[in-house]
Design an enzyme around this catalytic site. Structure first.
Site, PDB file in Angstrom:
ATOM      1  N   THR A  97       1.085  -1.172   0.116  1.00  0.00           N
ATOM      2  CA  THR A  97       0.045   0.069   0.110  1.00  0.00           C
ATOM      3  C   THR A  97       1.029   1.172  -0.215  1.00  0.00           C
ATOM      4  O   THR A  97       1.724   1.459   0.935  1.00  0.00           O
ATOM      5  CB  THR A  97      -0.967   0.083   1.228  1.00  0.00           C
ATOM      6  OG1 THR A  97      -1.853  -1.024   1.147  1.00  0.00           O
ATOM      7  CG2 THR A  97      -1.857   1.276   1.434  1.00  0.00           C
ATOM      8  N   LYS A 172      -7.275   1.494  -3.212  1.00  0.00           N
ATOM      9  CA  LYS A 172      -7.116   1.283  -1.636  1.00  0.00           C
ATOM     10  C   LYS A 172      -7.340   2.510  -0.936  1.00  0.00           C
ATOM     11  O   LYS A 172      -7.734   1.999   0.049  1.00  0.00           O
ATOM     12  CB  LYS A 172      -5.452   0.826  -1.729  1.00  0.00           C
ATOM     13  CG  LYS A 172      -5.101   0.280  -0.416  1.00  0.00           C
ATOM     14  CD  LYS A 172      -6.100  -0.662   0.266  1.00  0.00           C
ATOM     15  CE  LYS A 172      -5.455  -1.263   1.751  1.00  0.00           C
ATOM     16  NZ  LYS A 172      -4.262  -1.794   1.746  1.00  0.00           N
ATOM     17  N   LYS A 240      -0.246   5.331   8.460  1.00  0.00           N
ATOM     18  CA  LYS A 240       0.522   5.379   7.230  1.00  0.00           C
ATOM     19  C   LYS A 240      -0.547   5.680   5.956  1.00  0.00           C
ATOM     20  O   LYS A 240      -0.194   6.449   5.176  1.00  0.00           O
ATOM     21  CB  LYS A 240       1.533   4.348   6.965  1.00  0.00           C
ATOM     22  CG  LYS A 240       2.497   4.510   5.793  1.00  0.00           C
ATOM     23  CD  LYS A 240       2.015   3.757   4.587  1.00  0.00           C
ATOM     24  CE  LYS A 240       2.013   2.219   4.786  1.00  0.00           C
ATOM     25  NZ  LYS A 240       1.593   1.456   3.502  1.00  0.00           N
TER      26      LYS A 240
END
Length: 287
Positions: A97, A172, A240
């Site tokens: 990711t 995502k 994050k």
């Protein structure tokens, strides 16, 4: 069956690479911690390489699942990186990711080697990786995706090309934005039930059958009520990811007020010492 490489053997990469090997592919792995690669070979067979470039050499499909943009650059275009070992026609599949920007950057860099790059972040957590039922969101070109899809299917229940390079990472981001709001809503609801003197289990049993039901409710309410938070994606990693979402929103003009607020709530959980707790630990700050 294909010759594959897998770079990064964390809680996700370790089982994902294992599924590739179990389905008959010839897999060579690399991990920054040498002992983890040794353990993978002992568990699954296959081979290990001394560098990402060594793992990628001669591979038709090269997978990576590392921490962030900087980690990804290091294992691809850095010294000894996988792109040094890519041959023309190879496909690099990035399950990290990361940002859409780094996906586009590496798509262009792979093309210089005559190779293809697919950004393919995953959803489903450690359990999804271990059970081979991840959801994979892909960005890239149609022809290499069509070649890669059956191989990705070794560890995926659902896999789809969403558009050009970067589209997988953008999708995502949508996933994480939606999850953030859902988990905060569930945390508030369960905390409210407890303050009201209700039986949280009974409440969820009723409301989960209606419009309030969600994956988070079904899979996390029991552990949230039990004050246990070692069952999923860590707060540090969610922060994050939300940071990536918020940075992209600043670029494209999207408004993410709830995501920004929940990000600050996760910062409070980190200050409580909960950086490695799973994301459902938002309820801890409501006690």
């Amino acid at each position: 069956m294909a010759k594959c490489a897998f770079i990064g053997l964390g809680v996700m990469g370790f089982p994902m690479a294992g599924h590739l090997q179990a389905k008959g592919h010839e897999v060579t792995v690399w991990n920054r911690t040498h002992a983890k690669a040794e353990k993978w070979v002992e568990t699954h067979g296959g081979k290990m390489a001394a560098s990402p470039a060594g793992a990628a050499e001669g591979a038709e499909f090269v997978f990576a699942c590392v921490g962030n943009d900087d980690d990804l650059r290091q294992v691809t275009t850095g010294p000894g990186g996988a792109f040094e070992g890519l041959h023309a026609g190879a496909i690099f599949i990035d399950n990290t990711t990361a940002s859409a920007g780094v996906a586009r950057e590496l798509h262009a860099a792979a093309a210089e080697h005559g190779a293809d790059f697919i950004d393919a972040p995953v959803s489903g957590g450690q359990a999804g990786a271990e059970n081979g039922v991840l959801t994979v969101m892909c960005g890239g070109d149609e022809a290499p995706y069509a070649r890669a899809e059956p191989v990705i299917g070794c560890f995926a229940r659902s896999c789809r090309l969403l558009g050009p390079s970067g589209s997988g990472q953008l999708t995502k981001m949508v996933n994480q934005i939606c999850i953030a709001g859902l988990v905060q809503g569930l945390a508030e609801g369960l905390a409210f039930a407890q303050k009201a003197g209700l039986d949280g289990e009974a409440v969820v049993d009723v409301i989960s059958k209606g419009a309030a039901g969600s994956w988070q409710m079904e899979n996390r309410h029991k552990t949230m009520l039990a004050d246990q938070f070692d069952f999923g994606f860590a707060v540090d990693w969610m922060r994050k990811d939300l940071g990536i979402c918020l940075a992209e929103a600043r670029e494209n003009g999207a408004s993410l007020p709830v995501a920004a607020l929940v990000d600050q709530f996760y910062a409070q959980v980190q200050q409580m010492g909960g950086g490695r707790w799973d994301t459902s630990s938002l309820i801890k700050r409501l006690g």
